[in-house]
Design a protein around this motif. Structure first.
Motif, PDB file in Angstrom:
ATOM      1  N   ASP A   1     -14.581  -2.154  -4.907  1.00 47.67           N
ATOM      2  CA  ASP A   1     -14.059  -3.413  -4.378  1.00 47.67           C
ATOM      3  C   ASP A   1     -15.135  -4.473  -4.565  1.00 47.67           C
ATOM      4  O   ASP A   1     -16.326  -4.156  -4.650  1.00 47.67           O
ATOM      5  N   ILE A   2     -14.701  -5.733  -4.612  1.00 50.80           N
ATOM      6  CA  ILE A   2     -15.669  -6.831  -4.701  1.00 50.80           C
ATOM      7  C   ILE A   2     -16.171  -7.199  -3.306  1.00 50.80           C
ATOM      8  O   ILE A   2     -17.147  -7.929  -3.161  1.00 50.80           O
ATOM      9  N   SER A   3     -15.512  -6.656  -2.278  1.00 49.35           N
ATOM     10  CA  SER A   3     -15.855  -6.988  -0.894  1.00 49.35           C
ATOM     11  C   SER A   3     -16.642  -5.841  -0.249  1.00 49.35           C
ATOM     12  O   SER A   3     -16.111  -4.733  -0.098  1.00 49.35           O
TER      13      SER A   3
ATOM     14  N   GLY B   1     -10.111  -1.832  -6.119  1.00 49.89           N
ATOM     15  CA  GLY B   1      -9.732  -2.781  -5.065  1.00 49.89           C
ATOM     16  C   GLY B   1      -9.276  -1.991  -3.852  1.00 49.89           C
ATOM     17  O   GLY B   1      -8.128  -2.047  -3.436  1.00 49.89           O
ATOM     18  N   CYS B   2     -10.216  -1.228  -3.260  1.00 44.54           N
ATOM     19  CA  CYS B   2      -9.830  -0.183  -2.294  1.00 44.54           C
ATOM     20  C   CYS B   2      -9.455  -0.723  -0.919  1.00 44.54           C
ATOM     21  O   CYS B   2      -8.742  -0.054  -0.170  1.00 44.54           O
ATOM     22  N   GLY B   3      -9.934  -1.913  -0.524  1.00 46.83           N
ATOM     23  CA  GLY B   3      -9.559  -2.476   0.779  1.00 46.83           C
ATOM     24  C   GLY B   3      -9.825  -1.511   1.915  1.00 46.83           C
ATOM     25  O   GLY B   3     -10.952  -1.039   2.108  1.00 46.83           O
TER      26      GLY B   3
ATOM     27  N   SER C   1       0.849  -1.204   0.000  1.00 50.00           N
ATOM     28  CA  SER C   1       0.000   0.000   0.000  1.00 50.00           C
ATOM     29  C   SER C   1       0.880   1.248   0.000  1.00 50.00           C
ATOM     30  O   SER C   1       0.616   2.213  -0.716  1.00 50.00           O
TER      31      SER C   1
ATOM     32  N   GLN D   1      -5.743   4.297  -0.320  1.00 51.08           N
ATOM     33  CA  GLN D   1      -5.448   4.996  -1.590  1.00 51.08           C
ATOM     34  C   GLN D   1      -6.557   6.000  -1.905  1.00 51.08           C
ATOM     35  O   GLN D   1      -6.282   7.119  -2.353  1.00 51.08           O
TER      36      GLN D   1
ATOM     37  N   ALA E   1     -17.933  -3.825  -7.060  1.00 50.72           N
ATOM     38  CA  ALA E   1     -17.700  -4.177  -8.465  1.00 50.72           C
ATOM     39  C   ALA E   1     -16.620  -5.224  -8.600  1.00 50.72           C
ATOM     40  O   ALA E   1     -15.682  -5.288  -7.806  1.00 50.72           O
ATOM     41  N   ASP E   2     -16.766  -6.031  -9.650  1.00 51.02           N
ATOM     42  CA  ASP E   2     -15.730  -6.989 -10.015  1.00 51.02           C
ATOM     43  C   ASP E   2     -14.787  -6.287 -10.999  1.00 51.02           C
ATOM     44  O   ASP E   2     -15.181  -5.957 -12.122  1.00 51.02           O
ATOM     45  N   LEU E   3     -13.582  -6.005 -10.549  1.00 54.62           N
ATOM     46  CA  LEU E   3     -12.568  -5.314 -11.349  1.00 54.62           C
ATOM     47  C   LEU E   3     -13.154  -4.046 -11.987  1.00 54.62           C
ATOM     48  O   LEU E   3     -13.856  -3.296 -11.327  1.00 54.62           O
TER      49      LEU E   3
ATOM     50  N   ASP F   1      -9.832   4.230  -7.233  1.00 52.41           N
ATOM     51  CA  ASP F   1      -9.026   3.283  -6.464  1.00 52.41           C
ATOM     52  C   ASP F   1      -9.689   1.923  -6.670  1.00 52.41           C
ATOM     53  O   ASP F   1     -10.749   1.648  -6.095  1.00 52.41           O
TER      54      ASP F   1
ATOM     55  N   VAL G   1      -9.709 -13.036  -0.402  1.00 55.73           N
ATOM     56  CA  VAL G   1     -10.159 -12.008  -1.349  1.00 55.73           C
ATOM     57  C   VAL G   1      -9.171 -10.847  -1.406  1.00 55.73           C
ATOM     58  O   VAL G   1      -9.029 -10.196  -2.437  1.00 55.73           O
ATOM     59  N   TYR G   2      -8.433 -10.589  -0.318  1.00 53.86           N
ATOM     60  CA  TYR G   2      -7.545  -9.423  -0.312  1.00 53.86           C
ATOM     61  C   TYR G   2      -6.335  -9.615  -1.218  1.00 53.86           C
ATOM     62  O   TYR G   2      -5.653  -8.652  -1.543  1.00 53.86           O
TER      63      TYR G   2
ATOM     64  N   PRO H   1      -5.586  -7.987  -6.463  1.00 54.06           N
ATOM     65  CA  PRO H   1      -5.271  -9.302  -5.887  1.00 54.06           C
ATOM     66  C   PRO H   1      -4.515 -10.132  -6.918  1.00 54.06           C
ATOM     67  O   PRO H   1      -5.121 -10.816  -7.720  1.00 54.06           O
TER      68      PRO H   1
ATOM     69  N   ASP I   1      -3.725  -1.822  -6.328  1.00 54.85           N
ATOM     70  CA  ASP I   1      -2.884  -2.920  -5.844  1.00 54.85           C
ATOM     71  C   ASP I   1      -3.821  -4.123  -5.876  1.00 54.85           C
ATOM     72  O   ASP I   1      -4.452  -4.461  -4.883  1.00 54.85           O
TER      73      ASP I   1
END
Ligand SMILES: C[S@@+](CC[C@H](N)C(=O)[O-])C[C@H]1O[C@@H](n2cnc3c(N)ncnc32)[C@H](O)[C@@H]1O
Length: 443
Positions: free
Chosen positions: A117-119, A96-98, A77, A102, A143-145, A94, A172-173, A162, A160
């Motif tokens: 993010d997908i999560s 895949g923001c987790g 990160s 970012q 969202a998926d990608l 950003d 998933v991360y 997966p 960043d």
């Protein structure tokens, strides 16, 4: 808003966020709130406070991470945050923001920030991270990608993703949803579509290195050079398959899982991985203008770098690569060293110095000393001598070529091959500039 680190319960969360950023409630496990000290250059460039809050999942003291675990700020990160160019932009994503670190930073230089993010839990973390720092919550997209985004929607995409090549996608991360290392190719194609003309992507990634060690051909092969006016793939670290498996088993708290270790090593072997590379891909899409200067795609091993480049240095790098002259033009130009570039002899075992293998160093560069082959050593020794002797006239490479061949007895054609690729790389890296042209940017 004041806060202390530790677990954050749902009640407190509801009070802080006010309007829920997403439909429904997050799962009821407490979130972890930790202070994060941004790297100095980033603090200075974005005017950040000394410390920011980041919300993620708490690492269990032992045992494996849950499949849906949301990671806090880690080395990757920080790397992505450091190398991202920070000029003001209208819209940034950003992907895949987790934890949202970012997206939080993008909020300091983008008018519109989207965090995807997908999560769902990652989106909650992102909302909380921004709210805890008294910053606006970005647009949150489950969202998926890059799937749902519109063509030409963003000026800047950072990710960043997966990218870990595991035997099965469990975490998933980090675990790649695509076979082997193909996620980057897919992302580059998708992101080129959602970037505006002249837009920038900064992507961390990882790839398989085949037996012959040629990582660059593989990585550059993922780029659709038509869309990417400039694309820079940088190798920052390379590990053996065993080191790779160790690294990720420890990361997910599965270091004791011998069966998974064996299966993972077998999985990498079946994909033909002699080693695994880590690095970044930075791309700039074509601005579409008829008179756009030439760009290019290039791969570079930056494992000898002293530090990571800052976003400003990254931008200067890709800017310098625009409009570099082709072979014929280059021969008609002279060279000048950057003000703080220094040429030194390679010390062989602390005893003798090899006169025909020199190092070019530059105190203001993030790169370490650059080893020069004998032909480039001759050229830069000559350019340095001319600079020191204050030779006023520009001496072109075409004039220097026969002088080098005479002086050394080398074939002019061999010297030319070395000069044409080496000089362009050193111009791109800012160690030298074309005489009479714009001076090299400070690094
Ligand atoms: C390595 S983390 C990066 C987190 C954060 N951006 C950072 O810099 O610390 C990767 C993120 O990608 C998300 N992710 C995984 N698969 C995804 C997918 N198919 N589409 C979108 N995001 C995904 C994960 O949930 C995770 O938050």
């Amino acid at each position: 808003m004041s806060h202390t680190e530790g677990a954050l319960g749902l009640d407190e969360l509801a009070r802080m966020v006010g309007e829920p950023p997403l439909a429904g409630a997050p799962d009821p496990r407490a979130f972890d709130v930790q202070p994060w000290t941004p790297p100095n250059a980033l603090r200075r460039d974005l005017g950040l406070p000394e410390s920011l809050w980041v919300v993620s999942d708490r690492r269990p003291t032992s045992g494996p991470l849950a499949p849906e675990h949301v990671m806090g700020v880690g080395g990757a990160s920080e790397s992505l945050a450091t190398i991202t160019p920070r000029e003001p932009v209208a819209a940034a994503l950003d992907l895949g923001c987790g934890s949202g670190v970012q997206a939080l930073l993008l909020g300091y230089h983008a008018d519109r920030v989207v965090a995807s993010d997908i999560s769902p839990r990652a989106l909650w973390c992102t909302a909380l991270t921004c709210a805890l720092n008294d910053r606006p919550v970005p647009e949150l997209v489950l969202a998926d990608l890059a799937g749902p985004f519109a063509p030409d929607e963003f000026d800047l995409v950072v990710s960043d993703p997966p990218f870990v090549m595991a035997p099965e996608a469990r975490h998933v991360y980090r675990d790649s949803p695509a076979p082997a290392d193909t996620l980057t190719a897919r992302l580059l194609a998708d992101i080129a579509r959602i970037l505006r003309p002249g837009g920038t992507v900064v992507l961390l990634t990882s790839w398989l290195v085949p037996d012959d060690g040629d990582w660059a051909t593989r990585v550059l092969g993922w780029a659709d050079a038509g869309r990417w006016q400039r694309l820079w793939a940088a190798l920052r670290e390379q590990v053996t398959p065993e080191q790779y498996v160790d690294l990720w088993l420890l990361d997910s708290g599965q270091g004791r899982d011998a069966e998974l270790r064996l299966r993972w090593e077998h999985h990498l072997g079946a994909m033909g991985a002699a080693a695994i590379g880590f690095g970044w891909v930075l791309g700039v899409t074509s601005a579409g203008a008829a008179d756009e200067p030439s760009g290019g795609i290039w791969a570079e091993d930056v494992r000898s770098a002293r530090v990571l480049p800052t976003g400003a240095q990254v931008r200067a790098e890709v800017d310098r690569r625009q409009g570099l002259p082709g072979a014929a033009d280059l021969l008609g130009r002279g060279l000048r060293l950057a003000d703080d570039a220094v040429l030194t002899a390679v010390d062989v075992g602390g005893h003798a110095a090899a006169a025909d293998a020199l190092l070019l160093s530059m105190a203001s560069s993030w790169r370490g000393p650059q080893p020069l082959d004998p032909a480039l050593s001759w050229l830069f020794a000559r350019v340095t001598a001319d600079r020191d002797a204050r030779v006023g006239r520009t001496i072109t490479l075409a004039e220097l070529l026969p002088a080098c061949a005479d002086d050394t007895g080398w074939e002019a054609a061999d010297v030319l091959v070395s000069w044409l690729s080496g000089v362009r790389d050193l111009l791109g890296a800012g160690f030298a500039a074309l005489d009479g042209g714009p001076g090299p940017a400070r690094q």
